[in-house]
Scaffold this active site. Structure first.
Site, PDB file in Angstrom:
ATOM      1  N   ARG A  17       0.851  -1.188   0.000  1.00  0.00           N
ATOM      2  CA  ARG A  17       0.000   0.000   0.000  1.00  0.00           C
ATOM      3  C   ARG A  17       0.887   1.237   0.000  1.00  0.00           C
ATOM      4  O   ARG A  17       1.888   1.303   0.706  1.00  0.00           O
ATOM      5  CB  ARG A  17      -0.911  -0.010   1.229  1.00  0.00           C
ATOM      6  CG  ARG A  17      -1.977   1.079   1.243  1.00  0.00           C
ATOM      7  CD  ARG A  17      -2.923   0.876   2.413  1.00  0.00           C
ATOM      8  NE  ARG A  17      -3.799  -0.267   2.209  1.00  0.00           N
ATOM      9  CZ  ARG A  17      -5.014  -0.177   1.683  1.00  0.00           C
ATOM     10  NH1 ARG A  17      -5.482   0.996   1.305  1.00  0.00           N
ATOM     11  NH2 ARG A  17      -5.747  -1.257   1.531  1.00  0.00           N
ATOM     12  N   PHE A  20      -1.039   6.770  -2.839  1.00  0.00           N
ATOM     13  CA  PHE A  20      -2.183   6.935  -3.721  1.00  0.00           C
ATOM     14  C   PHE A  20      -2.869   5.629  -4.105  1.00  0.00           C
ATOM     15  O   PHE A  20      -3.937   5.649  -4.720  1.00  0.00           O
ATOM     16  CB  PHE A  20      -1.762   7.644  -5.024  1.00  0.00           C
ATOM     17  CG  PHE A  20      -1.215   9.017  -4.798  1.00  0.00           C
ATOM     18  CD1 PHE A  20      -1.968   9.978  -4.170  1.00  0.00           C
ATOM     19  CD2 PHE A  20       0.063   9.332  -5.213  1.00  0.00           C
ATOM     20  CE1 PHE A  20      -1.467  11.252  -3.962  1.00  0.00           C
ATOM     21  CE2 PHE A  20       0.574  10.600  -5.009  1.00  0.00           C
ATOM     22  CZ  PHE A  20      -0.187  11.562  -4.382  1.00  0.00           C
ATOM     23  N   LYS A  38      -0.764  -2.410  -9.598  1.00  0.00           N
ATOM     24  CA  LYS A  38      -0.845  -1.184  -8.798  1.00  0.00           C
ATOM     25  C   LYS A  38      -2.140  -0.469  -9.147  1.00  0.00           C
ATOM     26  O   LYS A  38      -2.329  -0.028 -10.284  1.00  0.00           O
ATOM     27  CB  LYS A  38       0.366  -0.294  -9.089  1.00  0.00           C
ATOM     28  CG  LYS A  38       0.468   0.927  -8.193  1.00  0.00           C
ATOM     29  CD  LYS A  38       1.789   1.645  -8.460  1.00  0.00           C
ATOM     30  CE  LYS A  38       2.014   2.792  -7.499  1.00  0.00           C
ATOM     31  NZ  LYS A  38       3.319   3.471  -7.762  1.00  0.00           N
ATOM     32  N   ASP A 132      14.372  10.617  -8.446  1.00  0.00           N
ATOM     33  CA  ASP A 132      14.070  10.219  -7.069  1.00  0.00           C
ATOM     34  C   ASP A 132      14.716   8.866  -6.767  1.00  0.00           C
ATOM     35  O   ASP A 132      14.063   7.943  -6.275  1.00  0.00           O
ATOM     36  CB  ASP A 132      12.566  10.167  -6.835  1.00  0.00           C
ATOM     37  CG  ASP A 132      12.204  10.104  -5.343  1.00  0.00           C
ATOM     38  OD1 ASP A 132      13.082  10.450  -4.511  1.00  0.00           O
ATOM     39  OD2 ASP A 132      11.065   9.714  -5.008  1.00  0.00           O
TER      40      ASP A 132
END
Length: 276
Positions: A17, A20, A38, A132
Site C-alpha cells: 500500500r 495513492f 498497482k 528520485d
C-alpha cells in the site's frame, strides 16, 4: 477497479500500500504468470503535481521497457476512477530493508550498484532522468534481480533541455536541486553515489536532525571518509564515491562514466567477474 482489468487478470490478495494506491498480486489466466497490479485511486490526487506523477509512471516505464534492471510494465487500464498498472511481481522488501541495519560487504555493494548504474545509464540514454533515486525505489524480483521502480517524478531531457524544481528525498537529493538551480540528469548519479556510501558506511554522507539541516549539509557537500568506518573500504571505492558525489555537476561522473569505472573497479579491486 477497472472492469477491463478484471476481465483479463485474476486479482488476488493485497501485497502493498502506498500514498495513492494499493498493490495486489494478480495472474493471467491463460499464461498463469504472476504479476503485481498497482491500483491508483484518482480521488486521492490532490493537485496537478499528483496528477502529473500519475501519468508519468506508465509513460516512462513503457518507454524504458524492457530492461533487466528496470521494473517492467505489461498492461495499463484506466477509467474515470482508477488507473491500474500491471507490472513485474517483486519481493516485498526493498534495497532499504537490506541496508537499514548497517554496512554490507564491499563485494555485495559493488554488484548492487553496478546493476543500479546499468538501469540508470539506460534511462539516460533514452533521455529520461529518474529524479528520485533512493533505496525505497529499488526492488528485487523473485530471482533477486535488482529492479529500479517508481518513475512518478521522472522527467524528459532528451532534447538537451535542463530541468528544474525541487524533486527527490532529502538524504539523496543533489545540491543543485536544493539550491533551486536548473540541473541535468547527473542528479541521479549523485543519488546513486549516496546509496553506495550508505551501503559501505552504514550512515549517509550528509545528515541532520531535520530536512532543513540535511539540505544544508547536502549544499555544503563536505564529503568525508572517517577512518574508523572506512578502514576496510578500498581506495578504488572511495575514489569512485568522490567522482559520483561531486558538488560540481560539470565534474561529476555521468552514469556511463560511473558504470565504466565501476566495471574496472569490480574487475581489478574486487576480482568480481562482471560483463556489460
Amino acid at each position: 477497479m477497472c472492469e477491463a482489468l478484471k476481465t483479463q487478470y485474476q486479482v488476488n490478495e493485497e501485497i502493498g500500500r502506498g500514498r495513492f494506491g494499493t498493490i495486489f498480486r494478480c495472474f493471467h489466466p491463460l499464461s498463469n504468470e504472476p504479476y503485481a497490479c498497482k491500483l491508483i485511486d484518482k480521488s486521492l490526487l490532490a493537485d496537478s503535481t499528483d496528477r502529473e506523477c500519475l501519468q508519468n509512471e506508465p509513460k516512462f516505464m513503457t518507454l524504458l521497457s524492457p530492461h533487466p534492471n528496470i521494473l517492467q510494465i505489461f498492461d495499463v487500464f484506466e477509467d474515470d476512477d482508477y488507473l491500474s498498472i500491471v507490472m513485474d511481481l517483486c519481493q516485498p522488501h526493498t534495497l532499504f530493508d537490506r541496508i537499514v541495519n548497517g554496512p554490507i560487504p564491499e563485494t555485495q555493494a559493488a554488484l548492487l550498484i553496478k546493476s543500479l548504474l546499468e538501469a540508470l545509464a539506460h534511462c539516460h540514454r533514452m533521455g529520461v532522468a529518474h529524479r528520485d533515486i533512493k533505496p525505497d525505489n529499488v526492488l528485487f524480483d523473485s530471482a533477486d534481480n535488482l529492479k529500479l521502480a517508481d518513475f512518478g517524478s521522472a522527467e524528459w531531457f532528451g532534447d538537451g533541455s535542463t530541468m528544474s524544481g525541487v524533486v527527490g528525498t532529502p538524504y539523496y537529493v543533489a545540491p543543485e536541486v536544493v539550491m533551486g538551480r536548473e540541473y541535468d540528469e547527473k542528479v541521479d548519479v549523485w543519488s546513486c553515489g549516496v546509496i553506495l556510501y550508505i551501503m559501505l558506511a552504514g550512515i549517509p554522507p550528509f545528515y541532520g536532525d531535520s530536512a532543513a539541516e540535511i539540505f544544508e549539509a547536502v549544499v555544503r557537500a563536505n564529503l568525508r571518509f572517517p577512518s574508523r568506518i572506512f578502514r576496510n573500504v578500498s581506495p578504488a571505492a572511495k575514489d569512485l564515491l568522490r567522482k559520483m558525489i561531486c558538488r560540481d555537476p560539470s565534474r561529476r561522473f555521468s552514469a556511463e562514466q560511473a558504470l565504466s569505472k565501476f566495471i574496472t573497479f569490480c574487475r581489478r579491486s574486487l576480482r568480481v567477474r562482471v560483463s556489460r
